[in-house]
Write a protein that holds these residues in place. Sequence first.
Motif, mmCIF file in Angstrom:
data_model
loop_
_atom_site.group_PDB
_atom_site.id
_atom_site.type_symbol
_atom_site.label_atom_id
_atom_site.label_comp_id
_atom_site.label_asym_id
_atom_site.label_seq_id
_atom_site.Cartn_x
_atom_site.Cartn_y
_atom_site.Cartn_z
ATOM 1 N N GLU A 1 36.587 -1.639 -8.306
ATOM 2 C CA GLU A 1 36.957 -2.860 -7.596
ATOM 3 C C GLU A 1 36.250 -4.066 -8.210
ATOM 4 N N ARG A 2 36.984 -5.204 -8.260
ATOM 5 C CA ARG A 2 36.438 -6.427 -8.841
ATOM 6 C C ARG A 2 36.925 -7.610 -8.000
ATOM 7 N N LEU A 3 36.000 -8.506 -7.652
ATOM 8 C CA LEU A 3 36.389 -9.645 -6.830
ATOM 9 C C LEU A 3 37.128 -10.696 -7.653
ATOM 10 N N VAL A 4 38.192 -11.217 -7.058
ATOM 11 C CA VAL A 4 39.012 -12.280 -7.625
ATOM 12 C C VAL A 4 39.075 -13.373 -6.564
ATOM 13 N N THR A 5 38.680 -14.600 -6.920
ATOM 14 C CA THR A 5 38.512 -15.639 -5.905
ATOM 15 C C THR A 5 39.224 -16.929 -6.268
ATOM 16 N N SER A 6 39.513 -17.712 -5.240
ATOM 17 C CA SER A 6 40.048 -19.068 -5.407
ATOM 18 C C SER A 6 39.659 -19.888 -4.193
ATOM 19 N N ALA A 7 39.306 -21.147 -4.437
ATOM 20 C CA ALA A 7 38.828 -22.033 -3.372
ATOM 21 C C ALA A 7 39.847 -23.116 -3.037
ATOM 22 N N GLY B 1 20.943 -5.632 -18.189
ATOM 23 C CA GLY B 1 21.467 -6.976 -18.451
ATOM 24 C C GLY B 1 22.860 -7.171 -17.900
ATOM 25 N N ASP B 2 23.200 -6.446 -16.842
ATOM 26 C CA ASP B 2 24.557 -6.503 -16.291
ATOM 27 C C ASP B 2 24.502 -6.790 -14.796
ATOM 28 N N ILE B 3 25.619 -7.272 -14.288
ATOM 29 C CA ILE B 3 25.765 -7.477 -12.852
ATOM 30 C C ILE B 3 26.033 -6.126 -12.192
ATOM 31 N N VAL B 4 25.367 -5.868 -11.074
ATOM 32 C CA VAL B 4 25.621 -4.652 -10.307
ATOM 33 C C VAL B 4 26.913 -4.880 -9.527
ATOM 34 N N ARG B 5 27.995 -4.303 -10.008
ATOM 35 C CA ARG B 5 29.323 -4.612 -9.472
ATOM 36 C C ARG B 5 29.404 -4.382 -7.960
#
Length: 597
Positions: free
Chosen positions: A322-328, A347-351
Amino acid sequence: MHARMFRLTAGAATLAAVGALAVALPAAQAKPDDHQNGSRPGQGPTVDLQLLAINDLHGALEPPTGSNGEVTYRHEDGTTEQIRAGGVEYLATGLREARRGEARSLTVAAGDLIGATPLLSGLFHDEPTIEALNRLEMDVAGVGNHEFDEGWEELTRLQEGGCHPVDGCYTEDREFEGADFPYLAANVVNEDTGRPILPPYTIQNVRGVKVGVIGVTLEGTADIVTQQGIEGLEFLDEVETIDRYSRELRRRGVNAIVTLIHEGGYPSNTAYNADCEGGADGGISGPIVDIARNASSDVDVMITGHTHQPYVCSIPDPSGRERLVTSAASNGRLFTELNMKYDMRSGDIVRASVEGSNRVVDREQRPARDLTRLLEDWNRLAAPVANAPIGYITEDIRGRGAGTPEFPLGDLIADAQLAHARELDESTTIALMNPGGVRADLTYAASGGEGDGVVTYGEGFTVQPFSNTVNLLDVTGEQLLQVLREQVSGANAASPKILQPSAGLTYTLDMTRSGADRIVADSVRIDGEPLDAAATYRIAVNNFLAGGGDGFATLADGENPVVGNDDMRVFADYLTANSAPEAPIAAPAADRITVVE
């Protein structure tokens, strides 16, 4: 990161809230000041990282009016209310409050920050918006299609600084300094060299945390902007471009990657705080779904735009994670806050730690004084033009916010263009206006509390900010029918673009059918007479449509073209000639298209 000691030039290689929505992937719980909570096998010590994001600001420096200045809030019982939102004075306050206590924060944007702007910014070629973004401490922005409204060379000037090549500097003692943040354009390349016209990505070092940011715009940009401004440019596939530069970032040792994509989707519920749930793609449809499902799994978060919708949704990446996809949304009414853990070992984001919220830029909070002063300075320069009355109305005249295929303001603008066209050639039969060119409502109430019903030049410019021309051309009846069919087929099949008709054109739009068949051919009438496929009709459209923009390729085949006046001047002249304080204009009935649903 908010260091301002250097400028990245266009050619350089670059390394409060009301009912906030919190949509998150399964996340480890930690206290805000807990920066050493990595206990999972294979996971090192982590630190907190914050991303704040906006998109589609469109130079809305002052609080937007009408539906353009509202967001929908959904209550637990399913009822909704409208909240007045937006204005950079309040956006600055919201962003600064959100950053408070955060050791590592980046502020980013996914395109269309400029272009299609109100008079306060548009009159000065969007220099006021760039200066406002500098004060908002923008770190990096991707380009959108509207960044090319005045051409890519003008975009380069806004990046690098310098006075406008025609209008010069607007004050004697100050030269425009340009953006303090880099614009990114990974998939916008020079046709001759194949190289991006602006940096494809940047590497942001935030107190030891390295984040790669890639910026792309929609591949279809060339179909929705004036061709003159993008001559010699090519817009590449979004997924292929993201994959290419994700690999390059990984080779450079950057594993935490964010993309700024000026392409978007449509949530199943448009309330900004609605749960983005339902279906395989998390309650969202539109072009961004395929992009998100296919773009490199190395990308941890996707900040999107273009559709002006609010969402924080989860879409599986190619590996199934899963990956977050956003729009404001748009116009600075919301900003997205994303909080996540960054693994110092990998050196990575913890998903699984990524959490997202869309937050309202409500007008009850205190405005930021430095932004207030900036607006006051530019308003003093704009006042002589902006405050001039051009017409009078009896009520709000709704634009796209009406929520119907045909809307009153679209008809009014088309009528104005038809009147101008007939001054140039009395044989002109109809005018057609593209819906995307109507950027705001005309509101009866004056923003300052006085002058109700008065339409100022500034308000008119907010509705039509593109400086298009009204063009005349000849089409056959068969071609005109094809133009109407192109509203709901071809490039516009998934998301119809219904042209706003002037008086003289009527037809039936049957939405129970599919594709081009939605246009009921034998219902089309010109001045009450059935459309004659073999006849030649003189019509009026703006130069964007005349060039085949918005998927209306048939209009580019029109013959005997004549270029008329600037569309905003045409609209102002029409309002002045057809309204007065004692005889204001009412909203058109918007009954020229019969819609069957």
